[in-house]
Structures are given as C-alpha cells and as structure tokens.
Design an enzyme around this catalytic site. Structure first.
Site, PDB file in Angstrom:
ATOM      1  N   ASP A 117      44.683  40.052  44.634  1.00 17.38           N
ATOM      2  CA  ASP A 117      44.756  38.827  43.844  1.00 17.38           C
ATOM      3  C   ASP A 117      45.802  39.090  42.770  1.00 17.38           C
ATOM      4  O   ASP A 117      45.611  39.965  41.911  1.00 17.38           O
ATOM      5  CB  ASP A 117      43.371  38.535  43.220  1.00 17.38           C
ATOM      6  CG  ASP A 117      43.026  37.070  43.332  1.00 17.38           C
ATOM      7  OD1 ASP A 117      43.962  36.250  43.341  1.00 17.38           O
ATOM      8  OD2 ASP A 117      41.826  36.752  43.403  1.00 17.38           O
ATOM      9  N   CYS A 142      23.652  37.164  36.288  1.00 21.55           N
ATOM     10  CA  CYS A 142      23.540  37.781  37.618  1.00 21.55           C
ATOM     11  C   CYS A 142      22.271  38.623  37.641  1.00 21.55           C
ATOM     12  O   CYS A 142      21.746  38.991  36.594  1.00 21.55           O
ATOM     13  CB  CYS A 142      24.729  38.701  37.898  1.00 21.55           C
ATOM     14  SG  CYS A 142      26.310  37.885  37.714  1.00 21.55           S
ATOM     15  N   ARG A 151      34.885  39.342  36.054  1.00 28.96           N
ATOM     16  CA  ARG A 151      34.681  38.345  34.987  1.00 28.96           C
ATOM     17  C   ARG A 151      33.848  38.915  33.849  1.00 28.96           C
ATOM     18  O   ARG A 151      33.024  38.235  33.238  1.00 28.96           O
ATOM     19  CB  ARG A 151      34.012  37.079  35.543  1.00 28.96           C
ATOM     20  CG  ARG A 151      34.829  36.402  36.578  1.00 28.96           C
ATOM     21  CD  ARG A 151      34.561  34.921  36.767  1.00 28.96           C
ATOM     22  NE  ARG A 151      35.456  34.441  37.793  1.00 28.96           N
ATOM     23  CZ  ARG A 151      35.072  34.134  39.036  1.00 28.96           C
ATOM     24  NH1 ARG A 151      33.803  34.225  39.386  1.00 28.96           N
ATOM     25  NH2 ARG A 151      35.969  33.744  39.922  1.00 28.96           N
ATOM     26  N   ASP A 163      40.680  44.158  40.962  1.00 27.25           N
ATOM     27  CA  ASP A 163      41.483  43.380  40.005  1.00 27.25           C
ATOM     28  C   ASP A 163      41.766  44.185  38.741  1.00 27.25           C
ATOM     29  O   ASP A 163      40.970  45.040  38.345  1.00 27.25           O
ATOM     30  CB  ASP A 163      40.740  42.088  39.629  1.00 27.25           C
ATOM     31  CG  ASP A 163      40.679  41.123  40.795  1.00 27.25           C
ATOM     32  OD1 ASP A 163      41.688  40.996  41.498  1.00 27.25           O
ATOM     33  OD2 ASP A 163      39.614  40.511  41.003  1.00 27.25           O
ATOM     34  N   LYS A 212      45.882  35.022  45.928  1.00 23.44           N
ATOM     35  CA  LYS A 212      45.641  36.127  46.854  1.00 23.44           C
ATOM     36  C   LYS A 212      46.726  36.210  47.911  1.00 23.44           C
ATOM     37  O   LYS A 212      47.120  35.187  48.459  1.00 23.44           O
ATOM     38  CB  LYS A 212      44.327  35.855  47.585  1.00 23.44           C
ATOM     39  CG  LYS A 212      43.191  36.723  47.170  1.00 23.44           C
ATOM     40  CD  LYS A 212      41.991  36.383  48.008  1.00 23.44           C
ATOM     41  CE  LYS A 212      40.797  36.056  47.191  1.00 23.44           C
ATOM     42  NZ  LYS A 212      40.617  34.913  46.489  1.00 23.44           N
ATOM     43  N   ARG A 233      43.248  25.906  39.902  1.00 20.94           N
ATOM     44  CA  ARG A 233      44.519  26.623  39.903  1.00 20.94           C
ATOM     45  C   ARG A 233      45.332  26.267  41.146  1.00 20.94           C
ATOM     46  O   ARG A 233      46.440  25.818  41.064  1.00 20.94           O
ATOM     47  CB  ARG A 233      44.262  28.127  39.827  1.00 20.94           C
ATOM     48  CG  ARG A 233      45.509  28.934  39.621  1.00 20.94           C
ATOM     49  CD  ARG A 233      45.174  30.386  39.381  1.00 20.94           C
ATOM     50  NE  ARG A 233      44.345  30.915  40.440  1.00 20.94           N
ATOM     51  CZ  ARG A 233      43.650  32.038  40.357  1.00 20.94           C
ATOM     52  NH1 ARG A 233      43.654  32.732  39.233  1.00 20.94           N
ATOM     53  NH2 ARG A 233      42.942  32.473  41.369  1.00 20.94           N
ATOM     54  N   TYR A 234      44.739  26.481  42.316  1.00 19.49           N
ATOM     55  CA  TYR A 234      45.393  26.006  43.535  1.00 19.49           C
ATOM     56  C   TYR A 234      45.177  24.492  43.593  1.00 19.49           C
ATOM     57  O   TYR A 234      44.093  24.013  43.258  1.00 19.49           O
ATOM     58  CB  TYR A 234      44.744  26.606  44.786  1.00 19.49           C
ATOM     59  CG  TYR A 234      44.800  28.105  44.877  1.00 19.49           C
ATOM     60  CD1 TYR A 234      45.940  28.756  45.327  1.00 19.49           C
ATOM     61  CD2 TYR A 234      43.699  28.867  44.537  1.00 19.49           C
ATOM     62  CE1 TYR A 234      45.982  30.122  45.432  1.00 19.49           C
ATOM     63  CE2 TYR A 234      43.732  30.247  44.632  1.00 19.49           C
ATOM     64  CZ  TYR A 234      44.868  30.864  45.083  1.00 19.49           C
ATOM     65  OH  TYR A 234      44.899  32.220  45.191  1.00 19.49           O
ATOM     66  N   ARG A 275      41.866  23.231  45.663  1.00 13.53           N
ATOM     67  CA  ARG A 275      40.494  23.721  45.510  1.00 13.53           C
ATOM     68  C   ARG A 275      40.146  23.997  44.059  1.00 13.53           C
ATOM     69  O   ARG A 275      41.029  24.239  43.232  1.00 13.53           O
ATOM     70  CB  ARG A 275      40.233  24.949  46.369  1.00 13.53           C
ATOM     71  CG  ARG A 275      40.806  26.235  45.864  1.00 13.53           C
ATOM     72  CD  ARG A 275      40.922  27.244  46.968  1.00 13.53           C
ATOM     73  NE  ARG A 275      42.077  26.976  47.782  1.00 13.53           N
ATOM     74  CZ  ARG A 275      42.810  27.913  48.403  1.00 13.53           C
ATOM     75  NH1 ARG A 275      42.447  29.162  48.356  1.00 13.53           N
ATOM     76  NH2 ARG A 275      43.874  27.609  49.088  1.00 13.53           N
ATOM     77  N   CYS A 296      27.511  44.309  37.802  1.00 15.93           N
ATOM     78  CA  CYS A 296      28.332  45.309  38.500  1.00 15.93           C
ATOM     79  C   CYS A 296      29.409  45.772  37.519  1.00 15.93           C
ATOM     80  O   CYS A 296      30.126  44.934  36.955  1.00 15.93           O
ATOM     81  CB  CYS A 296      28.976  44.684  39.731  1.00 15.93           C
ATOM     82  SG  CYS A 296      27.841  43.622  40.659  1.00 15.93           S
ATOM     83  N   CYS A 299      32.980  44.269  37.598  1.00 20.36           N
ATOM     84  CA  CYS A 299      33.069  42.799  37.672  1.00 20.36           C
ATOM     85  C   CYS A 299      34.402  42.278  37.125  1.00 20.36           C
ATOM     86  O   CYS A 299      34.856  42.690  36.064  1.00 20.36           O
ATOM     87  CB  CYS A 299      31.916  42.185  36.893  1.00 20.36           C
ATOM     88  SG  CYS A 299      31.966  40.385  36.909  1.00 20.36           S
TER      89      CYS A 299
HETATM   90  S1  SF4 Z   1      30.566  41.083  40.588  1.00 21.99           S
HETATM   91 FE1  SF4 Z   1      30.258  40.145  38.568  1.00 21.99          FE
HETATM   92  S2  SF4 Z   1      29.739  38.037  38.999  1.00 21.99           S
HETATM   93 FE2  SF4 Z   1      29.434  39.170  40.898  1.00 21.99          FE
HETATM   94  S3  SF4 Z   1      27.266  39.774  40.874  1.00 21.99           S
HETATM   95 FE3  SF4 Z   1      28.432  41.472  40.006  1.00 21.99          FE
HETATM   96  S4  SF4 Z   1      28.387  41.111  37.799  1.00 21.99           S
HETATM   97 FE4  SF4 Z   1      27.822  39.191  38.793  1.00 21.99          FE
END
Ligand code: SF4
Length: 348
Positions: free
Chosen positions: A308, A103, A112, A271, A315, A90-91, A94, A107, A110
C-alpha cells in the site's frame, strides 16, 4: 499483565514468564499510546514454551515507542481523504467506512494505531447518518468497505441497520466487511450476524489470519458458519518479521485457509506506520518469499504480495511493472494513476 498469568497460570515459573515480565515498561507505554487487549480465546492459542507468532502479535514492545525508521502515524493518508467523520473516500469508486475503533485484540502492528483502541473516537449515530448521506449522494461510489477497528465490535443491530441502508442504495455494486473477529473472537460470529449477512448479501467478508496457529477448530467453525451464509470469504494477511516470514509458515497458513474455504487474497507488505518497523520484512526478502511458495502450494492458495503506497497512492503488486526501478534500497513505485511513490528502502 497479571491478568495474563491469571488466564494462563501454566506460564508461571518459566523463561516465558521472565520474558513477559521484562516488558513491564512496554505495557505501561502501551496503556498511553495503543492499548493492550487480548481475548482469553486468542491467548489460549499462544505457546506456553516460547515467544511464538501469537505472542509477537499481541505483546507490547518498547520498540513501538522508539521507532527510528517509520515516522508517520497515518502513512496511507486516510485522514486527508475524509469528507465526513469516519469515512475515507480516496479511490473514486469506493469508500472505507470505519464503524468502530474498538477490537477484540489490539494487534501491535495495526496500521490504524493512531485511533484504534480509543473507543471515544468511534463515530456515533449522527456520524453514521452523515456517512450514509454522503454515500447516497455520490453515485460514483460502487463499493463500501466496512472497516475499523473491527466493525464486528458493533452490535448485530447496528450492523444489520447499516447493511440494510447500504443495500437500498442503487449505485452500490459491492459490500465488503473487513474483520479480525473470526481470528481473535470466533464466538462473535453469531447466528444473528450470519442471518444479517444472508439477508443483505451478497457480501464479501475479508478475514485477517496471519499465522497457521490461528486456524483453530473454533475459527474453522466460524469460517464455516460464514460460508454457509453465501458470502465470499477472502483473507488478507500482513507479512510480519518473526511471525510469518518463512516459507513453511506461509505454506501452512495459506493451505490451511484454502482447506477452510477462505481464499488467500493479499499478503501485505507491512505499512510504514510509526511504531511498527520492527515487524518489517524488507521488500527483497518479501519478494523471495512470495516467489518461494509459488509452485509449492496450489494456485488458489497463493495470495498476491502487495504494497500500500505511502502517501495514499493505493495498493499495487510488488512483483510487477508498478515497481519501476527494482532498486530495493531506493524503491520507486508507480500507482494506478501513474503517480510516483517512494516507500522506505532496505537498509541492509
Ligand atoms: S489490525 Fe488493527 S484494526 Fe485490525 S483487529 Fe488488529 S488492532 Fe484491530
């Protein structure tokens, strides 16, 4: 859910058991949308008395499937800027390379969620080669960020191979690894992995501690092993309602990080990901919090509070000239390229 009580039998019979069991519908929904997973180690950090900052990061919540504020599964438009599978460019300078969508702990906040926890969507060997070819053929890329999911859910062999390949690309000036393993599974910081870091460094490792309870002796030990490889250790955290949105928690977290040799780098505004808005702290409160810790802890312990920008704007610091109108209800931000973006405003 029963596994939780097997791992932590002391939770049985109290108010916390009632609270956790009342979430059975949320656990079922989690199985369909964004899996539930936690390591015994991370679970051991959770209080047996109350719904603490650790529980809030891992327990499924029905509000995830009833979000009325955030509607976008991919607010940062990462999928739109994906020239080859598993790599976002995107940038100009990078590239973000997703080595895995698994994972150790999922979380609930998250960013994503749209693909993390679905192991089958993880890029395979062929995709890895295509990503490497792409990076090799784009000399304007100066930095590659290994991300995920958690890149450390790949084997040391795969990680070592990727680092070796990247290190051989002349136009790359910087390699970064974003991982939550030191927080959720510090045992994953093996001597083999540390040897690879040492061999293919210098590498910047970005950890993701959100709460001072995560700075356990095991996590601190993992951080020390990482530091001894010579890597630069930075931390980015997400500002989460009910988890770390108080001055006391922020002070304790960032001082603890500094003491552990991890520089607090970014404090992220949450986000605008579908199913996450119950974690959101509004911009004005976030800004007040960021201001409140300044002058109360040493300068190197202060992270930069950033947002972001939705739609792939990138960001920018919240407390800055990028926040054009300073209107918390209808915020307008400008990004590095002078384009304007309109995050969700405060409703209160
Ligand atoms: S924030 Fe998302 S990508 Fe990062 S460890 Fe937690 S579940 Fe996994």
């Amino acid at each position: 859910m029963e596994d939780l009580f097997q791992l932590r039998p002391e939770l049985r019979g109290g108010a916390l058991e009632v609270e956790i069991r009342s979430r059975s519908e949320a656990f079922r929904a989690a199985a369909e949308q964004f899996r539930f997973a936690v390591t015994p180690y991370y679970l051991s950090l959770a209080s047996d008395k109350e719904l603490c900052g650790i529980w809030k990061q891992i327990l499924p919540d029905l509000r995830e499937s009833r979000d009325e504020l955030f509607h976008r599964p991919d607010p940062l438009a990462e999928e739109e800027h994906m020239p080859v599978p598993g790599l976002t460019h995107r940038y100009p300078d990078r590239a973000l390379w997703y080595l895995s969508h698994n994972c150790a702990v999922y979380c609930r906040f998250c960013m994503r969620k749209r693909k993390v926890s679905r192991g089958e969507s993880t890029p395979g060997e062929q995709d890895r080669q295509r990503a490497l070819d792409y990076i090799r053929s784009h000399p304007e890329i100066h930095e590659v960020i290994l991300s995920g999911g958690d890149p450390l859910s790949q084997s040391d062999e795969v990680l070592g191979y990727c680092l070796e390949q990247l290190r051989s690309i002349e136009h790359l000036a910087s390699l970064r690894i974003h991982t939550r393993m030191p927080v959720t599974c510090p045992q994953r910081i093996t001597s083999e992995f540390c040897s690879a870091l040492e061999k293919w460094g210098p590498i910047t490792v970005i950890t993701h501690f959100n709460h001072p309870a995560e700075l356990s002796p095991l996590a601190l030990d993992a951080a020390e092993r990482l530091r001894k490889t010579g890597c630069v250790l930075l931390n980015q955290s997400v500002l989460l309602a009910g988890v770390n949105d108080s001055v006391e928690v922020q002070k304790s977290l960032n001082l603890g990080l500094l003491k552990a040799g991890i520089k607090p780098y970014y404090l992220h505004q949450c986000d605008e990901v579908q199913g996450v808005s119950h974690f959101r702290v509004n911009l004005e409160e976030g800004l007040n919090l960021a201001k409140a810790i300044r002058g109360r802890i040493p300068g190197p312990a202060i992270p930069q509070y950033v947002i972001d920008l939705p739609g792939g704007g990138g960001k920018v610091p919240v407390d800055s000239s990028y926040f054009l109108n300073r209107d918390f209800h209808r915020p307008v931000f400008e990004n590095y390229a002078g384009l304007r973006f309109y995050p969700v405003g405060d409703r209160s």
